[in-house]
Scaffold this motif. Structure first.
Motif, short mmCIF file in Angstrom:
data_model
loop_
_atom_site.label_atom_id
_atom_site.label_comp_id
_atom_site.label_asym_id
_atom_site.label_seq_id
_atom_site.Cartn_x
_atom_site.Cartn_y
_atom_site.Cartn_z
N MET A 165 -7.05 15.53 -5.66
CA MET A 165 -6.21 14.34 -5.69
C MET A 165 -5.36 14.25 -4.43
O MET A 165 -5.17 13.17 -3.86
CB MET A 165 -5.32 14.34 -6.94
N GLN A 166 -4.85 15.38 -3.99
CA GLN A 166 -4.03 15.40 -2.79
C GLN A 166 -4.85 15.01 -1.56
O GLN A 166 -4.36 14.29 -0.68
CB GLN A 166 -3.39 16.77 -2.61
N GLN A 167 -6.11 15.45 -1.51
CA GLN A 167 -6.98 15.06 -0.40
C GLN A 167 -7.27 13.56 -0.45
O GLN A 167 -7.25 12.88 0.59
CB GLN A 167 -8.30 15.84 -0.46
N SER A 168 -7.52 13.05 -1.64
CA SER A 168 -7.74 11.62 -1.80
C SER A 168 -6.52 10.85 -1.32
O SER A 168 -6.64 9.81 -0.65
CB SER A 168 -8.03 11.29 -3.26
N ARG A 207 -4.37 11.85 0.91
CA ARG A 207 -4.29 11.91 2.38
C ARG A 207 -5.19 10.82 3.00
O ARG A 207 -4.82 10.21 4.01
CB ARG A 207 -4.71 13.30 2.87
N ASP A 208 -6.34 10.59 2.37
CA ASP A 208 -7.19 9.49 2.84
C ASP A 208 -6.45 8.16 2.74
O ASP A 208 -6.53 7.32 3.65
CB ASP A 208 -8.47 9.41 2.00
N HIS A 209 -5.75 7.96 1.63
CA HIS A 209 -4.99 6.72 1.45
C HIS A 209 -3.94 6.57 2.54
O HIS A 209 -3.78 5.49 3.13
CB HIS A 209 -4.31 6.70 0.08
N ARG A 210 -3.21 7.62 2.80
CA ARG A 210 -2.16 7.57 3.83
C ARG A 210 -2.78 7.30 5.21
O ARG A 210 -2.21 6.56 6.02
CB ARG A 210 -1.37 8.87 3.85
N ASP A 211 -3.94 7.90 5.48
CA ASP A 211 -4.62 7.66 6.75
C ASP A 211 -5.07 6.21 6.86
O ASP A 211 -5.02 5.60 7.95
CB ASP A 211 -5.82 8.59 6.90
N LEU A 212 -5.52 5.64 5.75
CA LEU A 212 -5.90 4.23 5.76
C LEU A 212 -4.70 3.35 6.09
O LEU A 212 -4.83 2.40 6.89
CB LEU A 212 -6.47 3.83 4.39
N LEU A 226 0.83 -1.21 0.00
CA LEU A 226 0.00 0.00 0.00
C LEU A 226 0.87 1.25 0.00
O LEU A 226 0.57 2.23 -0.70
CB LEU A 226 -0.93 0.00 1.21
N ARG A 227 1.94 1.24 0.77
CA ARG A 227 2.83 2.40 0.81
C ARG A 227 3.50 2.61 -0.55
O ARG A 227 3.67 3.76 -1.00
CB ARG A 227 3.89 2.22 1.90
N THR A 228 3.85 1.51 -1.22
CA THR A 228 4.44 1.61 -2.56
C THR A 228 3.45 2.22 -3.54
O THR A 228 3.81 3.09 -4.35
CB THR A 228 4.86 0.21 -3.06
N HIS A 229 2.19 1.80 -3.47
CA HIS A 229 1.17 2.35 -4.36
C HIS A 229 0.91 3.83 -4.05
O HIS A 229 0.66 4.63 -4.96
CB HIS A 229 -0.12 1.55 -4.25
N ALA A 281 -12.31 0.10 13.29
CA ALA A 281 -13.28 1.20 13.27
C ALA A 281 -12.71 2.41 12.53
O ALA A 281 -13.42 3.07 11.76
CB ALA A 281 -13.68 1.58 14.69
N TRP A 282 -11.47 2.72 12.78
CA TRP A 282 -10.82 3.86 12.12
C TRP A 282 -10.75 3.63 10.62
O TRP A 282 -11.10 4.51 9.83
CB TRP A 282 -9.43 4.08 12.72
N ALA A 283 -10.29 2.45 10.23
CA ALA A 283 -10.17 2.14 8.80
C ALA A 283 -11.53 2.22 8.10
O ALA A 283 -11.65 2.78 7.00
CB ALA A 283 -9.55 0.76 8.62
N GLY A 284 -12.55 1.67 8.73
CA GLY A 284 -13.89 1.71 8.13
C GLY A 284 -14.41 3.12 7.96
O GLY A 284 -15.01 3.46 6.94
N ALA A 285 -14.17 3.97 8.98
CA ALA A 285 -14.64 5.36 8.92
C ALA A 285 -13.93 6.13 7.82
O ALA A 285 -14.55 6.92 7.09
CB ALA A 285 -14.43 6.04 10.27
N ILE A 286 -12.62 5.93 7.68
CA ILE A 286 -11.86 6.61 6.63
C ILE A 286 -12.37 6.19 5.25
O ILE A 286 -12.57 7.03 4.36
CB ILE A 286 -10.35 6.30 6.74
N ALA A 287 -12.58 4.89 5.06
CA ALA A 287 -13.04 4.39 3.76
C ALA A 287 -14.40 4.98 3.39
O ALA A 287 -14.64 5.36 2.24
CB ALA A 287 -13.11 2.87 3.77
#
Length: 214
Positions: free
Chosen positions: A171-174, A176-181, A104-107, A191-197
Motif C-alpha cells: 500500500m505504501q508503494q502504491s 508513492r506512485d500516487h505522490r509521484d503522479l 489529488l493531494r487531499t485524497h 510522458a512522466w505521468a503516463g509512465a508512472i500510471a
C-alpha cells in the motif's frame, strides 16, 4: 434507468463486489429482487446494465451468474487498463487544473490515514481513497470516450481483491506512485505521468498474480 432500477443496480453491484454473490454462482431474478427488496421489473433493468459492464453474464440458457475469470482474462484486463490509465494520466497532465491537483493531494492524505491505522490497514479506506484519486485524474483528462472505455475495462472486483492481498508495504508503494503522479501533474509532464500510471497498474497486476499463486 428509473430510480428503482438505479437502487437495484447499486445494491446488486455492492453484493457482487462484497462477495455476497460468489463467482460462478447462478442467481435468479427472484433472488436478486429479494436481496434488493424490490420487484422484478427494476431488477431486470439493473441486471441488463450489470451484464453490459461484465459484472454479470448470461449462460446459453439465459441464466444469470457472476463471471469466473481465467488467468488469461485477468491478464488482458490489466494490460488494457495499463494502456488506458497511461493515456489518461498523460492527457490529464496536459489539462489538469490547480484545483484538481489540490484534490489529488487531499485524497493522498486520506489514503495515508487508511494505511497508517493502528493494527491492520483500513482496506476499505484504501480502496475508497484510490477510487477518488483515479476519478479526479479521469475527470481531468476531459474525455467521455476514455471514461466509457475505462468503466468497461476496470473492474472494482479486481481492484478490491488486489487491495485485500496488499501488505502495508504494498500500500505504501502504491501511495508513492500516487505522490509521484501528483508531482508529474504539477509540472505538466505528460510522458512522466503516463509512465508512472503504467508502472502503477503493472505493479497491481503482479501483486494480484502473486496473491493468486500463494
Amino acid at each position: 434507468m428509473s430510480k428503482a432500477s438505479q437502487d437495484a443496480y447499486r445494491k446488486i453491484r455492492s453484493g457482487i463486489l462484497s462477495g455476497h454473490f460468489p463467482a460462478g454462482g447462478f442467481v435468479t431474478e427472484d433472488e436478486f429482487a429479494q436481496f434488493c427488496g424490490l420487484s422484478r421489473t427494476p431488477v431486470r433493468e439493473a441486471i441488463a446494465e450489470l451484464v453490459s459492464e461484465m459484472l454479470l453474464q448470461r449462460s446459453d440458457t439465459n441464466r444469470v451468474f457472476v463471471p469466473v475469470w481465467s488467468d488469461e482474462d485477468e491478464e488482458e484486463l490489466f494490460t488494457l487498463r495499463a494502456m488506458l490509465e497511461s493515456h489518461c494520466a498523460a492527457r490529464a497532465a496536459r489539462l489538469i487544473s490547480d484545483d484538481q491537483i489540490a484534490a489529488l493531494r487531499t485524497h493522498c492524505d486520506f489514503i495515508d490515514k487508511a494505511i497508517s491505522q493502528n493494527g491492520e490497514p483500513d482496506v476499505s479506506g484504501f480502496v475508497e481513497g484510490n477510487r477518488r484519486f483515479h476519478a479526479v485524474i479521469l475527470a481531468a483528462a476531459q474525455s467521455e470516450r476514455l471514461g466509457q472505455l475505462l468503466r468497461f475495462v476496470v473492474s472494482q472486483i479486481v481492484v478490491h481483491r488486489t487491495a485485500e492481498q496488499y501488505s502495508r508495504a504494498d500500500m505504501q508503494q502504491s501511495q508513492r506512485d500516487h505522490r509521484d503522479l501528483v508531482s508529474a501533474f504539477a509540472v505538466r509532464d505528460e510522458a512522466w505521468a503516463g509512465a508512472i500510471a503504467n508502472t502503477h497498474i503493472r505493479r497491481a497486476a503482479n501483486a494480484y498474480k502473486t496473491s493468486r499463486a500463494s
